[in-house]
Design a protein around this motif. Structure first.
Motif, mmCIF file in Angstrom:
data_model
loop_
_atom_site.group_PDB
_atom_site.id
_atom_site.type_symbol
_atom_site.label_atom_id
_atom_site.label_comp_id
_atom_site.label_asym_id
_atom_site.label_seq_id
_atom_site.Cartn_x
_atom_site.Cartn_y
_atom_site.Cartn_z
ATOM 1 N N VAL A 276 -6.875 -7.365 -29.529
ATOM 2 C CA VAL A 276 -7.302 -7.472 -30.929
ATOM 3 C C VAL A 276 -6.587 -6.395 -31.730
ATOM 4 O O VAL A 276 -6.571 -5.231 -31.327
ATOM 5 C CB VAL A 276 -8.830 -7.336 -31.091
ATOM 6 C CG1 VAL A 276 -9.217 -7.481 -32.567
ATOM 7 C CG2 VAL A 276 -9.560 -8.384 -30.255
ATOM 8 N N GLU A 277 -6.035 -6.802 -32.893
ATOM 9 C CA GLU A 277 -5.066 -5.992 -33.629
ATOM 10 C C GLU A 277 -5.679 -4.979 -34.583
ATOM 11 O O GLU A 277 -5.050 -4.648 -35.596
ATOM 12 C CB GLU A 277 -4.138 -6.925 -34.402
ATOM 13 C CG GLU A 277 -4.806 -7.728 -35.538
ATOM 14 C CD GLU A 277 -5.370 -9.081 -35.105
ATOM 15 O OE1 GLU A 277 -5.609 -9.256 -33.895
ATOM 16 O OE2 GLU A 277 -5.576 -9.937 -35.978
ATOM 17 N N ASN A 278 -6.879 -4.448 -34.314
ATOM 18 C CA ASN A 278 -7.506 -3.495 -35.239
ATOM 19 C C ASN A 278 -6.503 -2.424 -35.663
ATOM 20 O O ASN A 278 -5.948 -1.729 -34.803
ATOM 21 C CB ASN A 278 -8.686 -2.792 -34.571
ATOM 22 C CG ASN A 278 -9.538 -3.730 -33.758
ATOM 23 O OD1 ASN A 278 -10.151 -4.628 -34.294
ATOM 24 N ND2 ASN A 278 -9.537 -3.548 -32.450
ATOM 25 N N ALA A 309 4.372 -6.921 -29.566
ATOM 26 C CA ALA A 309 5.080 -7.439 -30.741
ATOM 27 C C ALA A 309 4.137 -8.343 -31.544
ATOM 28 O O ALA A 309 4.168 -8.358 -32.774
ATOM 29 C CB ALA A 309 6.327 -8.202 -30.317
ATOM 30 N N HIS A 310 3.269 -9.074 -30.840
ATOM 31 C CA HIS A 310 2.262 -9.899 -31.526
ATOM 32 C C HIS A 310 1.240 -8.996 -32.236
ATOM 33 O O HIS A 310 1.004 -9.135 -33.436
ATOM 34 C CB HIS A 310 1.580 -10.807 -30.501
ATOM 35 C CG HIS A 310 0.526 -11.699 -31.069
ATOM 36 N ND1 HIS A 310 0.689 -13.064 -31.175
ATOM 37 C CD2 HIS A 310 -0.700 -11.428 -31.581
ATOM 38 C CE1 HIS A 310 -0.394 -13.586 -31.740
ATOM 39 N NE2 HIS A 310 -1.264 -12.612 -31.976
ATOM 40 N N GLU A 311 0.663 -8.065 -31.493
ATOM 41 C CA GLU A 311 -0.422 -7.247 -32.062
ATOM 42 C C GLU A 311 0.098 -6.294 -33.144
ATOM 43 O O GLU A 311 -0.546 -6.113 -34.173
ATOM 44 C CB GLU A 311 -1.131 -6.454 -30.951
ATOM 45 C CG GLU A 311 -1.761 -7.312 -29.866
ATOM 46 C CD GLU A 311 -2.679 -8.393 -30.398
ATOM 47 O OE1 GLU A 311 -3.312 -8.187 -31.442
ATOM 48 O OE2 GLU A 311 -2.748 -9.468 -29.765
ATOM 49 N N GLY A 313 2.829 -6.823 -34.801
ATOM 50 C CA GLY A 313 3.248 -7.725 -35.886
ATOM 51 C C GLY A 313 2.107 -8.004 -36.856
ATOM 52 O O GLY A 313 2.297 -8.146 -38.065
ATOM 53 N N HIS A 314 0.879 -8.064 -36.333
ATOM 54 C CA HIS A 314 -0.303 -8.268 -37.186
ATOM 55 C C HIS A 314 -0.493 -7.130 -38.187
ATOM 56 O O HIS A 314 -1.207 -7.299 -39.173
ATOM 57 C CB HIS A 314 -1.567 -8.303 -36.325
ATOM 58 C CG HIS A 314 -1.932 -9.653 -35.798
ATOM 59 N ND1 HIS A 314 -2.061 -10.749 -36.610
ATOM 60 C CD2 HIS A 314 -2.242 -10.066 -34.544
ATOM 61 C CE1 HIS A 314 -2.429 -11.793 -35.864
ATOM 62 N NE2 HIS A 314 -2.539 -11.402 -34.610
ATOM 63 N N GLN A 315 0.061 -5.972 -37.919
ATOM 64 C CA GLN A 315 -0.166 -4.852 -38.848
ATOM 65 C C GLN A 315 0.438 -5.163 -40.218
ATOM 66 O O GLN A 315 0.000 -4.625 -41.225
ATOM 67 C CB GLN A 315 0.384 -3.537 -38.278
ATOM 68 C CG GLN A 315 -0.133 -3.206 -36.870
ATOM 69 C CD GLN A 315 -1.648 -3.357 -36.724
ATOM 70 O OE1 GLN A 315 -2.421 -2.953 -37.599
ATOM 71 N NE2 GLN A 315 -2.082 -3.965 -35.621
HETATM 72 ZN ZN LIG Z 1 -3.087 -12.521 -32.918
#
Ligand SMILES: [Zn+2]
Length: 591
Positions: A276-278, A309-311, A313-315
């Motif tokens: 989870v990208e918190n 890179a996914h998590e 990238g969410h930033q």
């Molecule tokens: Zn995601």
């Protein structure tokens, strides 16, 4: 569509029938103070929420679930009004404090919450190697189990968080720690820096006897740490190294430095999601994040980089700019999936670019052909529907649509459009229409109808092409389309460079430039980036030496669906392709 409330009670109660909070109170800042001992099943909390009231009201609704409210008050214009708590539903409470005028007010609530030792969502606790730890997983609608809040993505506010913990424990949250003050009876109060505006679901914290791997700084001088259960710090080295590789790529692509101050990766012994990208405190399942240094392998490093890179990238996509509603969650998940593949492609020679994304698209198409498939965008109007927020279609078809848009609009124009979108909505919210406007501004092409076709309907468009050559006019390419909607098709032919056309009706004839001789072949998915199936009655055998790897892999998948002798002959040639993905896919297709 939102279901209508079927009956009306006192003013305000009508909203207790809806999944969404009313619009009359907008949070501006939330201050949370928690007292957490992970060895205990309950925790104490107090919140102070600054709000703007848009209209005169007597009841303010906010989300709370399984919290025991001890007291509540509302302060307006210097007067504190004790408030009654109205149980609205299992998802919300109403704060009833008399009549309030439009304008600023502050809600204060003291409460007690639960740290479940079985739950995977909300605030929860686990025993790891004999020690208790507390963790959080809030997305999409579980922050309300930790504190009363406006728990919808459209409400983004700065958060001031402090946690009182036992002196032997550490505490972490989204912001960096700014102070730690000893208190009586073995407690200490840990305060964190005010966050950038975040939706409640992206708030996170953790308490326990953690260890920390210090990863130094990455990219634009962002401090990186890996937070592990006691005694496992060294296992965080690979994760810190992955960030050093990935973060600069994302900063370079977006043109915007990482915006959330520090970047901690936290290992969870159990969680509802892989990660989870918190912002500032990304959480992962332990086995995806940590590895003893002697057991690091190339495959683990690659998987960890793709996950980060996914998590990370969410930033930018999700955290810097947040979808205004869960209906548009593809603006987070589609983007994070797409950009992860794009960042990972930077490790590959140019001829291998997009192969991973195209293989993923093919698996997605198999799902999208099924009668059970759903559109990327659907209305989320209940707790049950919220379980479907993170449907695979949102990720994989969302990413495939972005790959198609990039191929159609042009790689540089697409990037410039995304940069404009991120800058314009920085620290705010956005919709699919906002994305379309930014891409139109950068490319001159309006993707609105294409987005509507691919996001709002399930299924895979099916195309057929035919060359029309006669003596009196330039050759033409006739493309027929079996499905309604707008489909951008990029095509090329022998001695005719690639160009793109948006197909609207069932049949389109595209004239080739004056003076073009009848081409020996044509190919209907230039770059291999389109989300559609091309049916071949005659396989484009003469094209094979001219096609890129991405185009050949796409062709293999299309030929597999064509099931005719010409297709079989072409697949037999592709079995000896130099790229293993292509030869393996051709071999599979012939089975
Ligand atoms: Zn995601």
């Amino acid at each position: 569509m939102r279901p209508l409330a079927c009956f009306t009670l006192i003013a305000g109660s009508v909203f207790s029938q809806s999944f969404y909070l009313p619009d009359d109170a907008v949070p501006r800042k939330e201050t949370v103070q928690l007292t957490i001992d992970p060895s205990r099943e309950t925790f104490e909390g107090s919140v102070s929420i600054d709000i703007d009231l848009k209209a005169a009201t007597s009841v303010i609704w906010l989300n709370a679930k399984n919290l025991t409210i001890n007291s509540a008050s509302i302060e307006q214009a210097g007067t504190v009004h004790p408030a009654k708590v109205i149980p609205g539903s299992s998802e919300r409470i109403g704060i009833d404090g008399g009549q309030f005028a439009p304008g600023a007010a502050t809600i204060r609530i003291m409460y007690q919450g639960r740290l479940d030792d079985k739950a995977l969502a909300g605030p929860y606790r686990r025993k790891v190697e004999g020690e208790w730890y507390a963790y959080t997983t809030f997305a999409a609608i579980e922050a309300r189990r930790a504190f009363p809040c406006f728990d919808e993505p459209r409400f983004k506010t700065p958060w001031d968080i402090s946690i009182r913990v036992k002196r032997e424990n550490k505490a972490f949250s989204n912001g960096r720690q700014i102070s730690e003050i000893d208190e009586p009876n073995g407690w200490k109060l840990v305060k964190f820096a005010t966050t950038e505006p975040l939706p409640a679901e992206m708030v996170a914290f953790a308490v326990g006897p953690f260890d920390v791997y210090d990863g130094g700084v990455a990219g634009h001088e962002t401090p990186v740490r890996v937070i592990t259960a006691k005694g496992h710090a060294e296992e965080g080295r690979a994760a810190a190294q992955a960030t050093a590789a990935i973060l600069p790529r994302l900063e370079a692509y977006t043109g915007i430095p990482y915006a959330f101050g520090k970047l901690d990766h936290l290992a969870l012994p159990a969680g509802a999601y892989g990660a989870v990208e918190n912002p500032g405190l990304i959480t992962y399942r332990t086995k995806s994040l940590l590895v003893p240094p002697k057991q690091e392998t190339a495959a683990f490093t690659r998987a960890l980089r793709a996950l980060q890179a996914h998590e990370i990238g969410h930033q930018w996509f999700g955290n810097l700019v947040t979808q205004a509603s869960w209906d548009d969650v593809w603006l987070s998940e589609g983007f994070a999936t797409w950009i992860s593949a794009k960042m990972m492609d930077q490790d590959l020679p140019p001829e291998r670019v997009h192969l991973t994304a195209i293989a993923a698209r093919e698996r997605m198409m198999a799902v999208d052909y099924s009668a059970r498939s759903r559109p990327v965008r659907i209305a989320i109007n209940s707790r049950e529907a919220a379980r479907d927020v993170y449907n695979r279609v949102v990720y994989e078809k969302g990413a495939a649509i972005l790959l198609m848009l990039e191929g159609w609009l042009g790689e540089d124009q697409f990037r410039d459009g995304l940069r404009a979108y991120l800058n314009e909505h920085r620290f705010g919210s956005a919709t699919t229409d906002d994305l379309a406007a930014a891409l139109r501004g950068a490319s001159g092409n309006d993707p609105s109808r294409v987005l509507s076709t691919f996001l709002n309907t399930a299924g895979v468009p099916e195309l057929r092409g035919q060359l029309l050559c006669d003596r009196d006019s330039p050759p033409r390419l006739r493309v027929t389309k079996a499905n309604p909607g707008s489909v951008p098709v990029c095509w090329r032919a022998s001695r005719v460079p690639s160009s793109c056309t948006v197909l609207e009706g069932p049949s389109t004839e595209i004239a080739m430039p004056m003076g073009t001789a009848c081409p020996a072949w044509f190919y209907l998915n230039s770059g291999g980036t389109g989300y559609y199936r091309t049916h071949w009655t005659q396989a484009p055998l003469p094209a094979l030496p001219e096609l890129s790897s991405a185009e050949r892999l796409t062709l293999v998948y299309d030929l597999r669906a064509s099931k005719n002798a010409a297709a079989q002959a072409a697949l037999a040639r592709l079995v000896s392709d130099a790229e293993p993905e292509i030869s393996n896919a051709a071999r599979e297709a012939l089975k």
